[in-house]
Design a protein around this motif. Structure first.
Motif, short mmCIF file in Angstrom:
data_model
loop_
_atom_site.label_atom_id
_atom_site.label_comp_id
_atom_site.label_asym_id
_atom_site.label_seq_id
_atom_site.Cartn_x
_atom_site.Cartn_y
_atom_site.Cartn_z
N SER A 204 0.82 -1.21 0.00
CA SER A 204 0.00 0.00 0.00
C SER A 204 0.86 1.26 0.00
CB SER A 204 -0.92 0.01 1.23
OG SER A 204 -1.79 -1.08 1.18
N ALA B 237 -5.15 3.69 -4.49
CA ALA B 237 -4.08 4.11 -5.42
C ALA B 237 -3.84 3.04 -6.48
CB ALA B 237 -2.80 4.40 -4.64
N ILE B 238 -3.86 1.76 -6.06
CA ILE B 238 -3.65 0.67 -7.03
C ILE B 238 -4.80 0.61 -8.04
CG2 ILE B 238 -3.50 -1.85 -7.29
CD1 ILE B 238 -1.89 -1.95 -4.74
N GLU C 244 2.72 14.42 -13.70
CA GLU C 244 1.69 14.81 -14.66
C GLU C 244 1.25 16.26 -14.45
OE1 GLU C 244 0.45 13.65 -17.34
OE2 GLU C 244 -1.17 15.12 -17.52
N ARG D 148 1.81 20.20 -16.88
CA ARG D 148 0.73 21.00 -17.46
C ARG D 148 1.07 22.49 -17.39
NH1 ARG D 148 -4.65 17.75 -15.32
NH2 ARG D 148 -3.95 15.72 -16.06
N TRP E 146 1.67 6.34 -7.10
CA TRP E 146 0.58 7.18 -7.61
C TRP E 146 0.92 8.67 -7.41
CZ3 TRP E 146 -2.49 10.93 -5.52
CH2 TRP E 146 -3.53 11.40 -6.35
N VAL F 57 -3.79 10.59 -13.51
CA VAL F 57 -2.71 9.76 -14.05
C VAL F 57 -3.01 9.21 -15.44
CG1 VAL F 57 -1.75 9.08 -11.81
CG2 VAL F 57 -3.53 7.68 -12.82
N MET G 197 -8.66 10.55 -9.03
CA MET G 197 -7.37 9.85 -8.92
C MET G 197 -6.99 9.16 -10.23
SD MET G 197 -7.31 8.34 -5.04
CE MET G 197 -5.68 7.61 -5.16
N ALA H 22 2.37 1.68 -3.42
CA ALA H 22 1.37 2.10 -4.41
C ALA H 22 1.03 3.57 -4.25
CB ALA H 22 0.11 1.24 -4.25
N LEU H 23 0.88 4.00 -3.00
CA LEU H 23 0.57 5.42 -2.76
C LEU H 23 1.70 6.31 -3.26
CD1 LEU H 23 -1.05 5.52 0.79
CD2 LEU H 23 -2.02 6.45 -1.32
N LEU I 111 -4.22 3.47 -10.48
CA LEU I 111 -3.14 3.16 -11.43
C LEU I 111 -3.59 2.08 -12.42
CD1 LEU I 111 -0.15 3.12 -8.91
CD2 LEU I 111 -0.46 4.77 -10.78
N LEU J 48 3.56 9.82 -9.92
CA LEU J 48 2.99 9.94 -11.28
C LEU J 48 2.07 11.15 -11.38
CD1 LEU J 48 3.48 8.04 -13.65
CD2 LEU J 48 1.30 6.95 -13.17
N ALA J 49 1.25 11.35 -10.35
CA ALA J 49 0.33 12.50 -10.36
C ALA J 49 1.11 13.81 -10.33
CB ALA J 49 -0.61 12.40 -9.16
#
Lengths: 46, 209
Positions: free
Chosen positions: A7, B115-116, A21, A25, A14, B189, B185, A10-11, B119, A17-18
């Motif tokens: 977890s 989050a998974i 991104e 912009r 994410w 992405v 979310m 993954a957080l 993604l 990536l966010a």
């Protein structure tokens, strides 16, 4: 324990990536064109 | 990027995305603070049948896919693989991961699962092989009957949530958080994970008279 590790990873993924991104912009929050051509968000008549 | 490389990237993204989607929803189940509306239904049916969360996820996917017939939607290979792959990966994760019983771990595992799922959604949507059966049902209702997508989505999700809740599915703060957060979310992405459709020639500049 495995769920906590997965977890957290993954957080972090994410969030990275966010962030990448959003930083790519422009000041108006527009998505840059990465599709080798005109943005699909633009009307075709332009 | 060469067309063959683009295709390889699309297939990889689709398979990895669908596997991770199952992992994500299983982590949210194990966080035990409330699951997504469709998973409330899955849990509710599991409570009464004992078939297992993964198998019921598959079976609901098949039923939803059958509902595409009257609304005249055409599934992509991504739709069919979604029906087949998400359930097994969710069940596998449920076997490996125990239910969390401390609040900090529940919150962390829920956030990680979310989050998974975000993604994974970006990966398989970005692969452009077709939507999942549940999303396709909502967009299909929009295209067939002109129902606004947010109305179709709300109507379908509230319906499955209520049925699942009556059957004993886990409705909680996680259900609300999932409904509110998953769209933004994924949205943030998705542009980064979208595979180019094709190499389009640059359009000529047309002088303005």
């Amino acid at each position: 324990m495995i769920a906590v590790i997965v977890s957290t990873a993954a957080l972090a993924l994410w969030a990275i990536l966010a962030t990448v991104e959003l930083m790519s912009r422009d000041g108006y929050g527009r998505i840059p064109d990465r599709t080798f051509g005109p943005s699909p968000l633009l009307p075709r008549s332009l | 990027m060469a067309p063959r490389m683009i295709f390889a990237r699309r297939v990889t993204q689709l398979l990895v995305g669908l596997f991770l989607y199952g992992v994500g929803i299983a982590l949210i189940v194990r966080a035990a603070i409330g699951v997504s509306p469709w998973d409330v239904l899955t849990q509710g049916i599991d409570n009464h049948t004992g078939l297992g969360f993964g198998l019921i996820t598959n079976l609901i996917g098949i039923v939803v896919l059958l509902l595409w017939i009257p609304i005249r939607q055409k599934p992509g290979i991504g739709t069919v693989l979604n029906v087949l792959l998400v359930g097994p990966s969710a069940q596998l994760t449920l076997w490996v991961v125990p239910e969390q019983d401390e609040l900090w771990a529940q919150v962390l595992v829920f956030a990680g699962g979310l989050a998974i799922v975000a993604l994974a959604s970006g990966l398989y949507i970005g692969a452009r092989f077709g939507p999942g059966p549940r999303d396709g049902l909502m967009t299909g209702l929009h295209s067939r009957f002109g129902i606004r997508i947010w109305i179709a989505r709300t109507a379908v999700e509230v319906t499955v949530l209520l049925i699942g809740w009556v059957l004993g599915g886990n409705v909680g703060i996680g259900t609300l958080l999932f409904a509110v957060l998953i769209g933004p979310m994924v949205g943030v992405v998705l542009p980064r994970l979208m595979v180019p459709a094709a190499i389009e020639p640059q359009r000529k500049e047309v002088p303005i008279p």
